[in-house]
Design a protein around this motif. Structure first.
Motif, short mmCIF file in Angstrom:
data_model
loop_
_atom_site.label_atom_id
_atom_site.label_comp_id
_atom_site.label_asym_id
_atom_site.label_seq_id
_atom_site.Cartn_x
_atom_site.Cartn_y
_atom_site.Cartn_z
N LEU A 182 0.82 -1.20 0.00
CA LEU A 182 0.00 0.00 0.00
C LEU A 182 0.86 1.26 0.00
CD1 LEU A 182 -2.81 -0.99 2.55
CD2 LEU A 182 -3.05 -0.68 0.08
N ALA A 183 1.93 1.26 0.81
CA ALA A 183 2.83 2.41 0.84
C ALA A 183 3.50 2.61 -0.52
CB ALA A 183 3.87 2.23 1.93
N MET A 184 3.84 1.52 -1.19
CA MET A 184 4.45 1.63 -2.51
C MET A 184 3.48 2.23 -3.53
SD MET A 184 7.18 1.19 -4.24
CE MET A 184 8.14 0.13 -3.14
N LYS A 185 2.21 1.82 -3.47
CA LYS A 185 1.22 2.38 -4.39
C LYS A 185 1.00 3.87 -4.13
CE LYS A 185 -1.27 -1.97 -5.11
NZ LYS A 185 -2.56 -2.70 -4.91
N VAL A 186 0.94 4.24 -2.85
CA VAL A 186 0.78 5.66 -2.53
C VAL A 186 1.99 6.46 -3.00
CG1 VAL A 186 0.59 7.31 -0.63
CG2 VAL A 186 -0.76 5.21 -0.58
N ARG A 187 3.17 5.91 -2.81
CA ARG A 187 4.38 6.59 -3.23
C ARG A 187 4.42 6.77 -4.75
NH1 ARG A 187 9.95 4.18 -1.09
NH2 ARG A 187 8.83 4.61 0.85
N GLU A 188 3.96 5.74 -5.48
CA GLU A 188 3.94 5.85 -6.94
C GLU A 188 2.90 6.85 -7.42
OE1 GLU A 188 3.23 1.92 -8.28
OE2 GLU A 188 5.30 1.21 -7.91
N ALA A 189 1.80 7.01 -6.67
CA ALA A 189 0.73 7.91 -7.11
C ALA A 189 1.07 9.37 -6.86
CB ALA A 189 -0.57 7.54 -6.40
N VAL A 190 1.95 9.67 -5.91
CA VAL A 190 2.27 11.06 -5.60
C VAL A 190 3.13 11.64 -6.72
CG1 VAL A 190 3.45 12.60 -3.98
CG2 VAL A 190 2.12 10.66 -3.12
N PRO A 191 2.69 12.73 -7.35
CA PRO A 191 3.44 13.30 -8.49
C PRO A 191 4.60 14.18 -8.06
CG PRO A 191 1.42 14.52 -8.18
CD PRO A 191 1.41 13.43 -7.14
N LEU A 192 5.65 13.54 -7.51
CA LEU A 192 6.83 14.28 -7.08
C LEU A 192 8.07 13.56 -7.60
CD1 LEU A 192 6.07 15.21 -3.35
CD2 LEU A 192 6.14 16.77 -5.29
N ASN A 193 9.18 14.24 -7.48
CA ASN A 193 10.46 13.64 -7.83
C ASN A 193 10.70 12.40 -6.97
OD1 ASN A 193 13.54 13.38 -7.23
ND2 ASN A 193 13.44 14.53 -9.15
N PRO A 194 11.19 11.29 -7.53
CA PRO A 194 11.39 10.07 -6.73
C PRO A 194 12.28 10.27 -5.51
CG PRO A 194 11.57 9.56 -9.07
CD PRO A 194 11.47 11.06 -8.97
N ASP A 195 13.33 11.09 -5.65
CA ASP A 195 14.19 11.35 -4.49
C ASP A 195 13.44 12.11 -3.41
OD1 ASP A 195 16.30 10.08 -5.75
OD2 ASP A 195 17.07 11.94 -6.65
N HIS A 196 12.62 13.09 -3.82
CA HIS A 196 11.84 13.85 -2.86
C HIS A 196 10.82 12.95 -2.15
CE1 HIS A 196 12.70 17.89 -5.11
NE2 HIS A 196 13.77 17.36 -4.55
N LYS A 197 10.16 12.08 -2.91
CA LYS A 197 9.18 11.18 -2.31
C LYS A 197 9.85 10.26 -1.29
CE LYS A 197 7.45 9.66 -6.25
NZ LYS A 197 6.56 8.92 -7.18
N ARG A 198 11.01 9.74 -1.64
CA ARG A 198 11.72 8.85 -0.71
C ARG A 198 12.09 9.59 0.57
NH1 ARG A 198 15.35 7.66 -3.84
NH2 ARG A 198 16.98 9.07 -3.11
N ASP A 199 12.58 10.83 0.44
CA ASP A 199 12.95 11.60 1.63
C ASP A 199 11.74 11.92 2.50
OD1 ASP A 199 15.56 11.53 0.78
OD2 ASP A 199 15.50 13.53 -0.16
N LEU A 200 10.63 12.32 1.87
CA LEU A 200 9.44 12.70 2.63
C LEU A 200 8.82 11.50 3.33
CD1 LEU A 200 7.76 15.26 0.21
CD2 LEU A 200 8.99 15.75 2.31
N PHE A 201 8.70 10.36 2.64
CA PHE A 201 8.12 9.17 3.27
C PHE A 201 9.02 8.68 4.40
CE2 PHE A 201 5.23 9.15 -0.20
CZ PHE A 201 4.17 8.32 0.15
N SER A 202 10.32 8.72 4.20
CA SER A 202 11.24 8.30 5.25
C SER A 202 11.14 9.22 6.46
CB SER A 202 12.67 8.28 4.69
OG SER A 202 13.60 7.98 5.72
#
Length: 369
Positions: A182-202
């Motif tokens: 579920l977290a992976m699907k939410v991360r993929e749906a957020v329209p942000l830079n992959p590095d930014h998404k990784r930093d924010l989720f972490s």
């Protein structure tokens, strides 16, 4: 005529509307959803460990993790809640009968004050002991009745509590089992830079873990120590006061002192110096040390936020969201800092990329002379 721009705007509007409608439907059980997600994040490492031991069977690992949560978290909280309701019932009955009279306690304290303190109070127009006694006694009595009534209402709203509890357990099982996907699907749906998404989720998961584990550890330690101190000096209803100190310890810096401070002053003013000394020693050197040592290690170190930001965000979150705010407030503050840090870093990087590299300095020709 349909155009790509119109279709995109319509789809985004539909997406936002459906998301808000779904959130509106879930709102009555927002507390159950919130704590289900929070417990799933906290015990994700336990689930991964059980997943390896169960031969890669996610449902079995999720059931095992749920059992761990029931025995380590839910069962102790239920036992404390039952004891708290019984203690609150006893104190409420004593308040109604007049056995506990804060006005009388205040009168005893005023009568034990030395003359120079009374003269000082008279200088600031605070010498009318009867008027102050009436106001203070009425305020403390009303506040105690309100606290006791709120605690008793927990036992009266049994149906709502049971429904929310089972919704949380049901949701918690699936969040533990399918949380990673579920977290992976939410991360993929957020329209942000992959590095930014990784930093924010972490950052988000780190703050939730640190806030819950750190604040609850500090609250349990301070509440237990404060309750033992109240039991030692003979304060009635020490279980209730211990829970209140644990709850108030969620507020950094001030916390449990709101409870033990006035009691220590009362003992000091009425001549019970040994009891006052015990409370002051435990409050300042034991409870205060727990707050000053454990909280920065467990909360501030992982969240990487200043203490004043943690304090303000915790108070603001609890003012808006109630008990859930002690997690939501710091999480929002951490995301605020993280997003603005990413924005300033990106802006600085783009500005640096747009500036041409400085030309190398010319080296003077020594043969020209």
């Amino acid at each position: 005529m349909n155009t790509p721009d119109l279709e995109r705007k319509t789809f985004i509007t539909l997406l936002v509307g459906v998301t808000l409608a779904f959130g509106f439907i879930l709102w009555p059980f927002s507390g159950a959803v919130f704590w289900g997600a929070t417990l799933a994040i906290l015990f994700s490492s336990v689930n991964r460990w059980l997943l390896k031991r169960s031969g890669g069977r996610p449902s079995l690992a999720a059931v095992g993790t749920l059992m761990v949560i029931l025995f380590l978290v839910i069962l102790p909280v239920a036992i404390i809640t039952v004891s708290l309701i019984q203690e609150a019932s006893s104190i409420y009955a004593r308040l109604q009968s007049g056995d506990i009279n804060f006005g009388r306690y205040f009168q005893q304290m005023m009568g034990s004050l030395p003359q120079w303190v009374i003269d000082l109070l008279n200088r600031f127009d605070l010498g009318d002991a009867a008027a102050i006694q009436q106001k203070v006694g009425a305020t403390l009595t009303q506040g105690s009745k309100t606290i006791a009534t709120q605690i008793l209402s927990i036992g009266q709203n049994t149906f709502d509590f049971v429904v929310s509890f089972f919704i949380m357990l049901y949701l918690l099982f699936f969040l533990i089992r399918d949380g990673a996907s579920l977290a992976m699907k939410v991360r993929e749906a957020v329209p942000l830079n992959p590095d930014h998404k990784r930093d924010l989720f972490s950052k988000f998961t780190t703050v939730v873990r640190a806030t819950v584990k750190g604040n609850i550890a500090v609250a349990m330690a301070q509440g237990t120590l404060g309750g033992i101190a109240f039991w030692m000096v003979g304060v009635h209803g020490f279980v209730l006061w211990a829970v209140l100190m644990a709850f108030l310890s969620l507020l950094p810096a001030i916390g449990a002192a709101i409870i033990w401070g006035p009691v220590a002053l009362y003992f000091l003013a009425t001549g019970a110096f040994i009891k006052a000394g015990i409370l002051l020693f435990v409050g300042v050197f034991v409870i205060g040390l727990v707050d000053n040592i454990l909280r920065p290690l467990l909360v501030g170190k992982d969240t990487q936020m200043p203490d004043y930001v943690v304090l303000i965000s915790t108070i603001g979150g609890m003012a808006i969201f109630g008990l859930n705010g002690f997690v939501i407030g710091p999480a929002v503050a951490a995301m605020f800092i993280a997003v603005w840090t990413l924005f300033t870093d990106a802006k600085r990087a783009s500005a640096t990329a747009g500036v041409p590299a400085p030309a190398p300095a010319s080296i003077p020709d020594s043969t020209s002379d």
